[in-house]
Motif scaffolding. Structure first.
Motif, PDB file in Angstrom:
ATOM      1  N   ASP A  69    -107.919  10.764  -9.050  1.00  0.00           N
ATOM      2  CA  ASP A  69    -108.439  10.331  -7.759  1.00  0.00           C
ATOM      3  C   ASP A  69    -107.416   9.575  -6.925  1.00  0.00           C
ATOM      4  N   LEU A  70    -106.376   9.067  -7.578  1.00  0.00           N
ATOM      5  CA  LEU A  70    -105.374   8.292  -6.859  1.00  0.00           C
ATOM      6  C   LEU A  70    -104.004   8.507  -7.462  1.00  0.00           C
ATOM      7  N   ILE A  71    -102.997   8.313  -6.608  1.00  0.00           N
ATOM      8  CA  ILE A  71    -101.597   8.364  -7.037  1.00  0.00           C
ATOM      9  C   ILE A  71    -100.903   7.145  -6.456  1.00  0.00           C
ATOM     10  N   LEU A  72    -100.092   6.516  -7.277  1.00  0.00           N
ATOM     11  CA  LEU A  72     -99.306   5.367  -6.856  1.00  0.00           C
ATOM     12  C   LEU A  72     -97.851   5.644  -7.227  1.00  0.00           C
ATOM     13  N   ILE A  73     -96.940   5.476  -6.287  1.00  0.00           N
ATOM     14  CA  ILE A  73     -95.512   5.570  -6.584  1.00  0.00           C
ATOM     15  C   ILE A  73     -94.992   4.133  -6.603  1.00  0.00           C
ATOM     16  N   ALA A  74     -94.482   3.719  -7.765  1.00  0.00           N
ATOM     17  CA  ALA A  74     -94.045   2.346  -7.985  1.00  0.00           C
ATOM     18  C   ALA A  74     -92.550   2.283  -8.257  1.00  0.00           C
ATOM     19  N   ASP A  75     -91.893   1.335  -7.632  1.00  0.00           N
ATOM     20  CA  ASP A  75     -90.478   1.053  -7.861  1.00  0.00           C
ATOM     21  C   ASP A  75     -90.438  -0.288  -8.593  1.00  0.00           C
ATOM     22  N   VAL A  76     -90.378  -0.222  -9.922  1.00  0.00           N
ATOM     23  CA  VAL A  76     -90.455  -1.437 -10.748  1.00  0.00           C
ATOM     24  C   VAL A  76     -89.239  -1.512 -11.675  1.00  0.00           C
ATOM     25  N   PRO A  77     -88.968  -2.694 -12.234  1.00  0.00           N
ATOM     26  CA  PRO A  77     -87.720  -2.896 -12.978  1.00  0.00           C
ATOM     27  C   PRO A  77     -87.467  -1.992 -14.186  1.00  0.00           C
ATOM     28  N   ASN A  78     -88.525  -1.643 -14.955  1.00  0.00           N
ATOM     29  CA  ASN A  78     -88.272  -0.916 -16.205  1.00  0.00           C
ATOM     30  C   ASN A  78     -89.580  -0.382 -16.787  1.00  0.00           C
ATOM     31  N   ASN A  79     -89.470   0.310 -17.924  1.00  0.00           N
ATOM     32  CA  ASN A  79     -90.650   0.873 -18.594  1.00  0.00           C
ATOM     33  C   ASN A  79     -91.668  -0.211 -18.952  1.00  0.00           C
ATOM     34  N   GLU A  80     -91.192  -1.339 -19.416  1.00  0.00           N
ATOM     35  CA  GLU A  80     -92.088  -2.429 -19.797  1.00  0.00           C
ATOM     36  C   GLU A  80     -92.943  -2.883 -18.608  1.00  0.00           C
ATOM     37  N   SER A  81     -92.332  -2.963 -17.445  1.00  0.00           N
ATOM     38  CA  SER A  81     -93.056  -3.376 -16.239  1.00  0.00           C
ATOM     39  C   SER A  81     -94.113  -2.352 -15.853  1.00  0.00           C
ATOM     40  N   MET A  82     -93.755  -1.079 -15.918  1.00  0.00           N
ATOM     41  CA  MET A  82     -94.730  -0.034 -15.562  1.00  0.00           C
ATOM     42  C   MET A  82     -95.840   0.018 -16.592  1.00  0.00           C
ATOM     43  N   ALA A  83     -95.499  -0.165 -17.866  1.00  0.00           N
ATOM     44  CA  ALA A  83     -96.525  -0.193 -18.908  1.00  0.00           C
ATOM     45  C   ALA A  83     -97.477  -1.362 -18.687  1.00  0.00           C
ATOM     46  N   MET A  95     -83.967   0.299  -9.080  1.00  0.00           N
ATOM     47  CA  MET A  95     -85.054   0.231 -10.047  1.00  0.00           C
ATOM     48  C   MET A  95     -85.638   1.630 -10.240  1.00  0.00           C
ATOM     49  N   PRO A  96     -86.149   1.908 -11.415  1.00  0.00           N
ATOM     50  CA  PRO A  96     -86.752   3.217 -11.678  1.00  0.00           C
ATOM     51  C   PRO A  96     -88.042   3.428 -10.877  1.00  0.00           C
ATOM     52  N   LEU A  97     -88.298   4.679 -10.577  1.00  0.00           N
ATOM     53  CA  LEU A  97     -89.536   5.070  -9.897  1.00  0.00           C
ATOM     54  C   LEU A  97     -90.500   5.687 -10.895  1.00  0.00           C
ATOM     55  N   TYR A  98     -91.783   5.399 -10.712  1.00  0.00           N
ATOM     56  CA  TYR A  98     -92.832   5.939 -11.571  1.00  0.00           C
ATOM     57  C   TYR A  98     -93.984   6.435 -10.702  1.00  0.00           C
ATOM     58  N   MET A  99     -94.635   7.485 -11.176  1.00  0.00           N
ATOM     59  CA  MET A  99     -95.864   7.960 -10.553  1.00  0.00           C
ATOM     60  C   MET A  99     -97.010   7.637 -11.500  1.00  0.00           C
ATOM     61  N   TYR A 100     -97.958   6.863 -11.013  1.00  0.00           N
ATOM     62  CA  TYR A 100     -99.163   6.524 -11.778  1.00  0.00           C
ATOM     63  C   TYR A 100    -100.321   7.293 -11.160  1.00  0.00           C
ATOM     64  N   GLN A 101    -101.057   8.020 -11.987  1.00  0.00           N
ATOM     65  CA  GLN A 101    -102.237   8.749 -11.540  1.00  0.00           C
ATOM     66  C   GLN A 101    -103.446   8.192 -12.275  1.00  0.00           C
ATOM     67  N   GLY A 102    -104.538   7.978 -11.556  1.00  0.00           N
ATOM     68  CA  GLY A 102    -105.730   7.431 -12.178  1.00  0.00           C
ATOM     69  C   GLY A 102    -106.989   8.136 -11.705  1.00  0.00           C
ATOM     70  N   ALA A 103    -107.968   8.198 -12.587  1.00  0.00           N
ATOM     71  CA  ALA A 103    -109.282   8.777 -12.269  1.00  0.00           C
ATOM     72  C   ALA A 103    -110.323   7.682 -12.439  1.00  0.00           C
ATOM     73  N   TYR A 104    -111.082   7.412 -11.389  1.00  0.00           N
ATOM     74  CA  TYR A 104    -112.102   6.370 -11.426  1.00  0.00           C
ATOM     75  C   TYR A 104    -113.302   6.783 -12.275  1.00  0.00           C
ATOM     76  N   THR A 105    -113.972   5.776 -12.841  1.00  0.00           N
ATOM     77  CA  THR A 105    -115.250   6.006 -13.519  1.00  0.00           C
ATOM     78  C   THR A 105    -116.334   6.165 -12.446  1.00  0.00           C
ATOM     79  N   ALA A 106    -117.478   6.707 -12.837  1.00  0.00           N
ATOM     80  CA  ALA A 106    -118.606   6.823 -11.899  1.00  0.00           C
ATOM     81  C   ALA A 106    -119.043   5.443 -11.418  1.00  0.00           C
ATOM     82  N   GLU A 107    -119.016   4.459 -12.296  1.00  0.00           N
ATOM     83  CA  GLU A 107    -119.401   3.098 -11.926  1.00  0.00           C
ATOM     84  C   GLU A 107    -118.459   2.526 -10.871  1.00  0.00           C
TER      85      GLU A 107
END
Length: 110
Positions: A52-66, A1-13
């Motif tokens: 603020d965070l990084i997630l490395i995901a091994d998911v089936p395809n682009n649709e799944s990561m989206a 399965m393809p690997l993806y890196m997801y990066q996210g920045a939290y809101t102040a709330e």
């Protein structure tokens, strides 16, 4: 399965809510999100900088990561995010070999 890196920045709330109830949400939410689309979480980390965070995901395809990225964005706790498809060294070598045939026909605009 393809690997993806997801990066996210939290809101102040979101940070304020997490201060009231401290927990490792990258681990719990990240794992559940990956499993919900038939994949698995390779790892998740908190970091300094633009995200603020990084997630490395091994998911089936682009649709799944989206689906993961859209669901997280719709929740409202993330103010910005970035998803990157990751390639192995072998995949890059394959791409470099294929690029030769494209380079033969490609003419840059001048």
């Amino acid at each position: 399965m393809p690997l993806y890196m997801y990066q996210g920045a939290y809101t102040a709330e979101s940070w304020a809510a997490q201060m009231k109830n401290p927990q490792n949400r990258v681990e719990s939410v990240g794992r559940q999100a990956c499993e919900a689309v038939g994949g698995k979480m390779i790892g998740g980390w908190y970091c300094f900088g633009d995200y603020d965070l990084i997630l490395i995901a091994d998911v089936p395809n682009n649709e799944s990561m989206a689906a993961i990225a859209v669901a997280i964005a719709a929740g409202g706790a993330i103010k910005s995010s970035h998803t990157t498809a990751l390639m192995t060294g072998a995949e890059l070598v394959g791409a470099l070999k294929k690029s030769e045939s494209v380079a033969k026909i490609y003419k840059p605009a001048r």
